[in-house]
Scaffold this motif. Structure first.
Motif, short mmCIF file in Angstrom:
data_model
loop_
_atom_site.label_atom_id
_atom_site.label_comp_id
_atom_site.label_asym_id
_atom_site.label_seq_id
_atom_site.Cartn_x
_atom_site.Cartn_y
_atom_site.Cartn_z
N ASP A 190 -91.45 -72.95 33.52
CA ASP A 190 -91.09 -72.38 34.70
C ASP A 190 -92.32 -72.65 35.87
OD1 ASP A 190 -90.05 -70.90 36.68
OD2 ASP A 190 -90.44 -68.99 35.49
N THR A 232 -93.95 -66.05 33.40
CA THR A 232 -92.68 -65.64 32.76
C THR A 232 -92.82 -65.47 31.20
OG1 THR A 232 -91.57 -67.19 34.58
CG2 THR A 232 -90.63 -66.92 32.37
N CYS A 233 -93.68 -66.51 30.64
CA CYS A 233 -93.86 -66.47 29.28
C CYS A 233 -95.11 -65.84 28.82
CB CYS A 233 -93.65 -67.76 28.84
SG CYS A 233 -95.11 -68.78 29.10
#
Length: 217
Positions: A184, A157-158
């Motif tokens: 997440d 996600t990041c």
């Protein structure tokens, strides 16, 4: 390398033999380093009390400091095994003469930077400063220990990255691991945590789980 305030140590025959043998091996796991230290005491000063390993190495490093060379401790990226190696820490033209890496060989770090292959543990210890200075915009750093990262896992996600041993330690008591940055779900397989007591038991193989998913960058 520690600062210039370090007191100069005294090199005995025990220290000199240890240094020579470490130079011969290049890189050793901590268990082998401790055995090597005991061997050197047995050969040169069997009646002496064996110095604490950390103090023993700090004594040698205090003598090597002016040469920009140091016995450095690190961990392997795949399973977190403690290792020691004699490395060159400076990046001046003179100090590069003490390195095992030729100028044309340094080009290989571009491929490692691009994820084409990984680096030996000693290379990571010795060349971290060079890689950080040469590729400041492309260096991958572990979100947990903030050291150079060549192989590890990344958040889908990041995008933060963590060494496999850092992943194992950070999530070892968490049944539903989540990214420390964005919270997440962390979908990768959990690597095994290095267990020095188990690893030192004779006859027990030190196999580790290494799935293709766990090597994402």
């Amino acid at each position: 390398m520690q600062g210039s305030t370090r007191r100069m140590g005294i090199m005995t025959d025990v220290h000199r033999r240890f240094l020579q043998l470490l130079m011969t091996h290049g890189v050793l796991e901590e268990w082998d380093v401790r055995r090597l230290q005991k061997h050197c005491y047995k050969v040169h000063d069997r009646n002496a009390t064996i110095e604490k390993l950390e103090d023993f190495i700090n004594n040698i490093n205090s003598v090597l400091e002016s040469l920009y060379i140091e016995i450095k401790k690190g961990v392997t990226e795949d399973d977190g095994r403690p290792i020691y190696a004699l490395v060159n820490l400076a990046t001046t033209s003179i100090s590069k003469m003490a390195s095992d890496f030729a100028e044309n060989e340094l080009d290989l770090f571009r491929k490692a930077k691009e994820g084409e292959f990984t680096l030996h543990s000693r290379a990571i210890l010795e060349m971290e400063q060079y890689i950080r200075e040469t590729y400041p915009d492309a260096v991958k750093v572990c979100n947990i220990c903030h050291s150079l990262l060549i192989q590890g896992q990344s958040c889908e996600t990041c995008g933060i990255r963590m060494h496999l041993p850092c992943v194992a330690k950070y999530f070892q008591s968490n049944s539903e691991p989540r990214c420390p940055n964005c919270n997440d779900y962390w979908p990768h397989e959990m690597p095994e945590v290095f267990d020095p007591e188990k690893d030192m038991e004779p006859g027990i193989p030190s196999a580790k789980k290494k799935s293709s998913r766990s090597r994402q960058h």
